[in-house]
Design a protein around this motif. Sequence first.
Motif, mmCIF file in Angstrom:
data_model
loop_
_atom_site.group_PDB
_atom_site.id
_atom_site.type_symbol
_atom_site.label_atom_id
_atom_site.label_comp_id
_atom_site.label_asym_id
_atom_site.label_seq_id
_atom_site.Cartn_x
_atom_site.Cartn_y
_atom_site.Cartn_z
ATOM 1 N N MET A 5 0.834 -1.198 0.000
ATOM 2 C CA MET A 5 0.000 0.000 0.000
ATOM 3 C C MET A 5 0.871 1.251 0.000
ATOM 4 N N SER A 6 0.494 2.197 -0.840
ATOM 5 C CA SER A 6 1.144 3.491 -0.878
ATOM 6 C C SER A 6 0.043 4.542 -0.825
ATOM 7 N N ALA A 7 0.089 5.409 0.200
ATOM 8 C CA ALA A 7 -0.972 6.405 0.371
ATOM 9 C C ALA A 7 -0.498 7.521 1.285
ATOM 10 N N ASP A 8 -1.398 8.455 1.520
ATOM 11 C CA ASP A 8 -1.190 9.567 2.450
ATOM 12 C C ASP A 8 -0.016 10.460 2.061
ATOM 13 N N MET A 9 0.127 10.715 0.758
ATOM 14 C CA MET A 9 1.176 11.602 0.290
ATOM 15 C C MET A 9 0.643 13.023 0.143
ATOM 16 N N THR A 10 1.511 13.945 -0.219
ATOM 17 C CA THR A 10 1.128 15.340 -0.421
ATOM 18 C C THR A 10 1.492 15.768 -1.839
ATOM 19 N N SER A 11 1.078 16.955 -2.210
ATOM 20 C CA SER A 11 1.370 17.452 -3.558
ATOM 21 C C SER A 11 2.858 17.684 -3.774
ATOM 22 N N PHE A 15 7.806 10.260 -5.572
ATOM 23 C CA PHE A 15 7.735 8.879 -5.123
ATOM 24 C C PHE A 15 7.614 7.946 -6.312
ATOM 25 N N ALA A 16 8.366 6.856 -6.279
ATOM 26 C CA ALA A 16 8.253 5.803 -7.287
ATOM 27 C C ALA A 16 8.281 4.463 -6.568
ATOM 28 N N LEU A 17 7.366 3.576 -6.937
ATOM 29 C CA LEU A 17 7.287 2.241 -6.343
ATOM 30 C C LEU A 17 7.290 1.209 -7.452
ATOM 31 N N LEU A 18 8.195 0.236 -7.357
ATOM 32 C CA LEU A 18 8.295 -0.854 -8.318
ATOM 33 C C LEU A 18 7.929 -2.154 -7.620
ATOM 34 N N VAL A 19 6.955 -2.871 -8.191
ATOM 35 C CA VAL A 19 6.583 -4.210 -7.721
ATOM 36 C C VAL A 19 6.794 -5.126 -8.920
ATOM 37 N N GLU A 20 7.824 -5.976 -8.843
ATOM 38 C CA GLU A 20 8.226 -6.745 -10.019
ATOM 39 C C GLU A 20 8.477 -8.204 -9.657
ATOM 40 N N ASP A 21 7.912 -9.095 -10.481
ATOM 41 C CA ASP A 21 8.160 -10.538 -10.376
ATOM 42 C C ASP A 21 7.856 -11.100 -8.988
ATOM 43 N N CYS A 22 6.710 -10.710 -8.425
ATOM 44 C CA CYS A 22 6.302 -11.183 -7.093
ATOM 45 C C CYS A 22 5.121 -12.135 -7.201
ATOM 46 N N LEU A 23 4.994 -12.994 -6.220
ATOM 47 C CA LEU A 23 3.783 -13.792 -6.028
ATOM 48 C C LEU A 23 3.017 -13.101 -4.917
ATOM 49 N N LEU A 24 1.826 -12.588 -5.233
ATOM 50 C CA LEU A 24 1.065 -11.767 -4.297
ATOM 51 C C LEU A 24 -0.251 -12.448 -3.936
ATOM 52 N N ILE A 44 4.408 11.170 -8.573
ATOM 53 C CA ILE A 44 4.079 9.897 -7.920
ATOM 54 C C ILE A 44 3.806 8.894 -9.029
ATOM 55 N N VAL A 45 4.672 7.879 -9.149
ATOM 56 C CA VAL A 45 4.512 6.879 -10.214
ATOM 57 C C VAL A 45 4.661 5.472 -9.639
ATOM 58 N N TYR A 46 3.978 4.553 -10.298
ATOM 59 C CA TYR A 46 3.981 3.158 -9.876
ATOM 60 C C TYR A 46 4.279 2.257 -11.065
ATOM 61 N N GLU A 47 4.959 1.151 -10.790
ATOM 62 C CA GLU A 47 5.213 0.145 -11.823
ATOM 63 C C GLU A 47 4.987 -1.233 -11.231
ATOM 64 N N ALA A 48 4.151 -2.021 -11.894
ATOM 65 C CA ALA A 48 3.900 -3.403 -11.490
ATOM 66 C C ALA A 48 4.030 -4.263 -12.742
ATOM 67 N N THR A 49 5.063 -5.087 -12.787
ATOM 68 C CA THR A 49 5.315 -5.905 -13.968
ATOM 69 C C THR A 49 5.695 -7.328 -13.575
ATOM 70 N N GLY A 50 5.165 -8.287 -14.328
ATOM 71 C CA GLY A 50 5.552 -9.683 -14.167
ATOM 72 C C GLY A 50 5.111 -10.337 -12.877
ATOM 73 N N ASN A 51 4.051 -9.821 -12.269
ATOM 74 C CA ASN A 51 3.595 -10.377 -10.997
ATOM 75 C C ASN A 51 2.515 -11.429 -11.193
ATOM 76 N N ARG A 52 2.455 -12.343 -10.227
ATOM 77 C CA ARG A 52 1.433 -13.390 -10.213
ATOM 78 C C ARG A 52 0.563 -13.146 -8.990
ATOM 79 N N PHE A 53 -0.751 -13.147 -9.188
ATOM 80 C CA PHE A 53 -1.707 -12.885 -8.121
ATOM 81 C C PHE A 53 -2.491 -14.160 -7.803
ATOM 82 N N VAL A 54 -2.540 -14.516 -6.530
ATOM 83 C CA VAL A 54 -3.373 -15.642 -6.104
ATOM 84 C C VAL A 54 -4.819 -15.167 -6.176
ATOM 85 N N ARG A 55 -5.645 -15.926 -6.867
ATOM 86 C CA ARG A 55 -7.043 -15.542 -7.041
ATOM 87 C C ARG A 55 -7.781 -15.727 -5.718
ATOM 88 N N GLY A 56 -8.522 -14.720 -5.309
ATOM 89 C CA GLY A 56 -9.268 -14.769 -4.061
ATOM 90 C C GLY A 56 -10.250 -13.624 -4.010
#
Length: 91
Positions: A5-11, A15-24, A44-56
Amino acid sequence: NAVIMSADMTSGSVFALLVEDCLLDGGTAVSTLRFYDGALTANIVYEATGNRFVRGSANPVDRGSSNTTPLGQVTWAGNVWDDDDEPIPLS
């Protein structure tokens, strides 16, 4: 509430967050990934690549309901459901 989770930032946030090649596994979380507040600034930028998500019950990704992160500030590629490799779209 989320696996990542990324939140509660200001103007003034840079911020940059990379989530890569994870099992989530969000389990019963509201959302597995929460990429919030991008509407406050283009720095504020985000990158999510190559991740696998458990269906739920968890939504794979949430961009926020207030200061919703614009689609253009999220790089989303190659993210799939773990059980059948079905691509997960960014919405």
